[in-house]
Design an enzyme around this catalytic site. Structure first.
Site, PDB file in Angstrom:
ATOM      1  CB  SER A 110     -11.679   5.022   8.400  1.00  0.00           C
ATOM      2  OG  SER A 110     -10.998   3.797   8.393  1.00  0.00           O
ATOM      3  N   GLY A 147      -9.191   5.639   2.115  1.00  0.00           N
ATOM      4  CA  GLY A 147      -9.772   6.471   3.172  1.00  0.00           C
ATOM      5  C   GLY A 147     -11.218   6.125   3.442  1.00  0.00           C
ATOM      6  CB  THR A 199      -8.553   5.464  10.522  1.00  0.00           C
ATOM      7  OG1 THR A 199      -7.702   5.984   9.510  1.00  0.00           O
ATOM      8  CG2 THR A 199      -8.403   6.296  11.787  1.00  0.00           C
ATOM      9  CB  ILE A 253     -11.379  -0.206   6.253  1.00  0.00           C
ATOM     10  CG1 ILE A 253     -12.652  -0.105   5.407  1.00  0.00           C
ATOM     11  CG2 ILE A 253     -11.641   0.135   7.713  1.00  0.00           C
ATOM     12  CD1 ILE A 253     -13.504   1.107   5.611  1.00  0.00           C
ATOM     13  CG  ASP A 278      -2.072   0.819   1.216  1.00  0.00           C
ATOM     14  OD1 ASP A 278      -2.452   1.241   0.121  1.00  0.00           O
ATOM     15  OD2 ASP A 278      -2.664   1.067   2.296  1.00  0.00           O
ATOM     16  CG  HIS A 279      -0.751   4.833   0.370  1.00  0.00           C
ATOM     17  ND1 HIS A 279      -1.206   5.718  -0.585  1.00  0.00           N
ATOM     18  CD2 HIS A 279      -1.846   4.395   1.035  1.00  0.00           C
ATOM     19  CE1 HIS A 279      -2.521   5.814  -0.487  1.00  0.00           C
ATOM     20  NE2 HIS A 279      -2.936   5.014   0.479  1.00  0.00           N
ATOM     21  CG  HIS A 299      -5.324   8.270   3.400  1.00  0.00           C
ATOM     22  ND1 HIS A 299      -4.530   8.721   2.384  1.00  0.00           N
ATOM     23  CD2 HIS A 299      -5.626   6.976   3.106  1.00  0.00           C
ATOM     24  CE1 HIS A 299      -4.365   7.729   1.501  1.00  0.00           C
ATOM     25  NE2 HIS A 299      -5.021   6.675   1.907  1.00  0.00           N
TER      26      HIS A 299
HETATM   27 ZN   LIG Z   1      -4.785   4.744   1.205  1.00  0.00          ZN
END
Ligand SMILES: [Zn+2]
Length: 288
Positions: free
Chosen positions: A218, A216, A240, A238, A80-81, A185
């Site tokens: 959440s 983002g 956070t 998901i 991820d990222h 996010h």
């Molecule tokens: Zn992300």
């Protein structure tokens, strides 16, 4: 066992979305695995650069493979990222199923150039590994927010444009696209996140013609998720909400069991809380 490509195509055909949850410890992985098994749906497990620095890419691959082979969970691992080609190479070499090159903060020209480099590299190693590109900046931390992250695209004029998305996909040949459609996010305490621009999702899907990823997730309202999936979102991230459940459960355990020192007993409440979050989100995303 289906490939991730097949799982996403199937989700598109059924009009559902595949859940993506990040891990930084065994407890979170266990929560994801328990919720997934109960619902019998596929899931994507992610590690960001920070998370994989702690977990270790080889350990992450081994744990996800173990879930697949020994526990009957249809799961895939995503880097991820990821912000550099070096980190992408590390994940690909370790055995990840997918990578996200995050050039969301770059100019579109630079983003196209760097994302294309990543696609060329990954596909030359293994064409089954899927590459996601990011267009538009949506903040970078999965945390409790006090305000909209600086520079995040929230106003309609700053969101990813359909024509831009088409050009980005065509020139980079990415498999998935993560656009900025009002999502950010992190999440606010006691208030929902800003509204998603459902119409923009529809327009981007029509012109980009690849599966779309919503980051983002959440703090987004259930009805917004339902409309977003109908408009063309195929993967939802998901993080956070799971982190909040972990912390809350841990605090409750530490307060309620002041003499307990066994890690697996102290983690019970956090595990239950995280499993509930993942279960409810997967149920909604899979329209069950
Ligand atoms: Zn992300």
């Amino acid at each position: 066992m289906r490939t991730l490509q097949e799982v996403i195509r199937d989700a598109e055909a059924k009009g559902v979305a595949v859940g993506h949850f990040n891990i930084a410890n065994i407890a979170t992985l266990k929560a994801i695995s328990e919720a997934t098994k109960e619902l019998n749906v596929p899931v994507i497990i992610g590690t960001s650069e920070g998370e994989s620095k702690y977990v270790d890419v080889h350990r992450a691959v081994a744990m996800v493979r173990d879930l697949r082979e020994n526990h009957g969970v249809e799961c895939f691992l995503n880097a991820d990222h990821t912000h550099s080609l070096d980190k992408i190479k590390e994940a690909v070499k370790a055995g990840y199923d997918a990578v996200l090159f995050d050039g969301g903060k770059l100019t579109i020209e630079e983003n196209i150039k760097q994302t294309k480099e990543v696609v060329d590299h990954v596909k030359s190693i293994n064409s089954n590994i899927l590459v996601e590109g990011e267009l538009g900046y949506i903040g970078s931390s999965s945390k409790i927010l006090k305000e909209i992250p600086e520079g995040a695209a929230i106003n309609e004029g700053d969101l990813t444009e359909a024509e831009e998305a088409r050009q980005f996909v065509e020139e980079t040949k990415i498999d998935f696209l993560a656009p900025a459609v009002g999502n950010i996010h992190g999440m606010f305490k006691g208030a929902p996140n800003p509204n998603l621009n459902i119409n923009r999702i529809k327009q981007i899907k029509e012109s980009a013609k690849v599966p779309l990823v919503l980051h983002g997730g959440s703090g987004i309202r259930d009805e917004d998720f339902e409309s977003a999936i109908r408009a063309g979102i195929s993967i939802i991230h998901i993080n956070t909400e799971v982190r909040v459940a972990w912390r809350h459960g841990l605090e409750t355990s530490l307060k309620g069991k002041p003499d307990e020192v066994s890690p697996y007993k102290l983690i019970e409440e956090a595990l239950d809380g995280m499993t509930r979050v993942v279960y409810n989100r997967l149920k909604l995303f899979n329209r069950m």
